[in-house]
Design a protein around this motif. Structure first.
Motif, PDB file in Angstrom:
ATOM      1  N   PRO A  17     -32.163  75.820  30.321  1.00 31.88           N
ATOM      2  CA  PRO A  17     -33.101  76.621  31.569  1.00 31.88           C
ATOM      3  C   PRO A  17     -32.189  77.844  31.380  1.00 31.88           C
ATOM      4  O   PRO A  17     -31.165  78.599  30.761  1.00 31.88           O
ATOM      5  CB  PRO A  17     -32.221  75.920  32.248  1.00 31.88           C
ATOM      6  N   LYS A  18     -32.507  78.901  31.987  1.00 34.74           N
ATOM      7  CA  LYS A  18     -32.163  80.357  31.949  1.00 34.74           C
ATOM      8  C   LYS A  18     -31.418  80.367  32.197  1.00 34.74           C
ATOM      9  O   LYS A  18     -29.866  81.123  31.491  1.00 34.74           O
ATOM     10  CB  LYS A  18     -33.073  81.092  32.419  1.00 34.74           C
ATOM     11  N   CYS A  20     -28.749  78.381  32.304  1.00 33.34           N
ATOM     12  CA  CYS A  20     -27.375  78.072  31.020  1.00 33.34           C
ATOM     13  C   CYS A  20     -27.802  78.847  30.289  1.00 33.34           C
ATOM     14  O   CYS A  20     -26.557  78.700  29.170  1.00 33.34           O
ATOM     15  CB  CYS A  20     -28.145  76.595  30.731  1.00 33.34           C
ATOM     16  N   LEU A 106     -33.221  68.254  34.943  1.00 36.00           N
ATOM     17  CA  LEU A 106     -33.989  68.195  35.680  1.00 36.00           C
ATOM     18  C   LEU A 106     -33.728  67.369  36.799  1.00 36.00           C
ATOM     19  O   LEU A 106     -33.886  66.206  36.179  1.00 36.00           O
ATOM     20  CB  LEU A 106     -35.606  68.942  35.332  1.00 36.00           C
TER      21      LEU A 106
END
Length: 205
Positions: A17-18, A20, A106
Motif C-alpha cells: 500500500p502506498k 506503507c 485490506l
C-alpha cells in the motif's frame, strides 16, 4: 479465489500500500525517519533498506495475493536491522529472535484466517534459517491501523508476553512450538490456491 504468499523483493515492493511503501517508522531511527519525511524521500529510504536487508540477510517479508491482486503483507528482520526498536520502553528484542515489524491486510480480507497464515509462513521461513523465536512490540491500546501491531492480535496467533508494559509490551513466539503447526501450515498454504468465501467481518490486524 487463488491466494499466494510471495517473498518481498524490490520487484514487487510497489505492491505494498502506498502509505506503507513510504513509511520508514521501523527502518530508520526517529531522527533519521523525520529527516526522510521532511526531505520527501521516505520511499527511497524504504527501498534502500529492503535492498540492504535482502543482500545481507535474505527475505524480510511476504506479500499476500488474491487472484494476483495484492491484499496484504508482513515485514520482519533481525533487530540489528530495525533501528526504531531501540526506542521502545520494552526493548531490546532478544538476541535469539527475529523481530516481526508490522503486517497489514485490506479490510475486505480480514477475518478469514489470513493473518494467522502469514505468521505461520514467517515462522516456517525462520525455522528453516535456524532461528528460535519471533518477537514483536505490541500496542496494548490499539485503536486503528498503525505500524505497531495490536497486542490482542498477536496473543490470538500464539505470542506470549515476555516483558509487560501498559502500552508497548514485548511479545514472543517460540518457533519450536510451531513445529506442531507444520501440517496445518502445509494445509493452509495448499488452500491458498483453493476457493474460499469472503468473510464480511472486519477484524483488526
Amino acid at each position: 479465489m487463488g491466494r499466494q504468499l510471495v517473498p518481498l523483493t524490490l520487484d514487487n515492493l510497489p505492491d505494498l500500500p502506498k502509505k506503507c511503501r513510504t513509511c520508514v517508522f521501523w527502518e530508520l531511527d526517529p531522527v533519521s525517519g523525520d529527516a526522510a519525511v521532511k526531505t520527501g524521500r521516505p520511499d527511497l529510504e524504504k527501498e534502500a533498506w529492503i535492498s540492504a536487508v535482502l543482500l545481507e540477510w535474505g527475505s524480510c517479508g511476504r506479500i499476500v495475493y488474491v487472484d494476483e491482486a495484492p491484499v496484504g503483507f508482513v515485514l520482519y528482520a533481525p533487530p540489528a536491522y530495525v533501528p526504531r526498536s531501540t526506542a521502545f520502553p520494552t526493548s531490546p528484542v532478544s538476541p535469539d529472535a527475529v523481530q516481526l515489524m508490522t503486517a497489514r491486510l485490506l479490510p475486505a480480507y480480514q477475518g478469514q484466517g489470513l493473518g494467522r497464515v502469514m505468521v505461520q509462513t514467517v515462522a516456517k521461513d525462520l525455522l528453516r534459517r535456524g532461528f528460535k523465536a519471533i518477537e514483536a512490540f505490541a500496542d496494548a491500546r490499539w485503536k486503528e491501523p498503525a505500524c505497531v501491531l495490536p497486542a490482542e492480535y498477536l496473543l490470538a496467533v500464539g505470542f506470549k508476553t515476555v516483558r509487560p508494559h501498559h502500552h508497548y509490551p514485548r511479545l514472543r513466539l517460540e518457533l519450536r512450538t510451531t513445529l506442531s503447526w507444520k501440517e496445518d501450515v502445509e494445509r493452509a498454504l495448499d488452500q491458498l490456491l483453493g476457493a474460499v468465501q469472503k468473510d464480511p467481518v472486519l477484524r483488526p490486524l
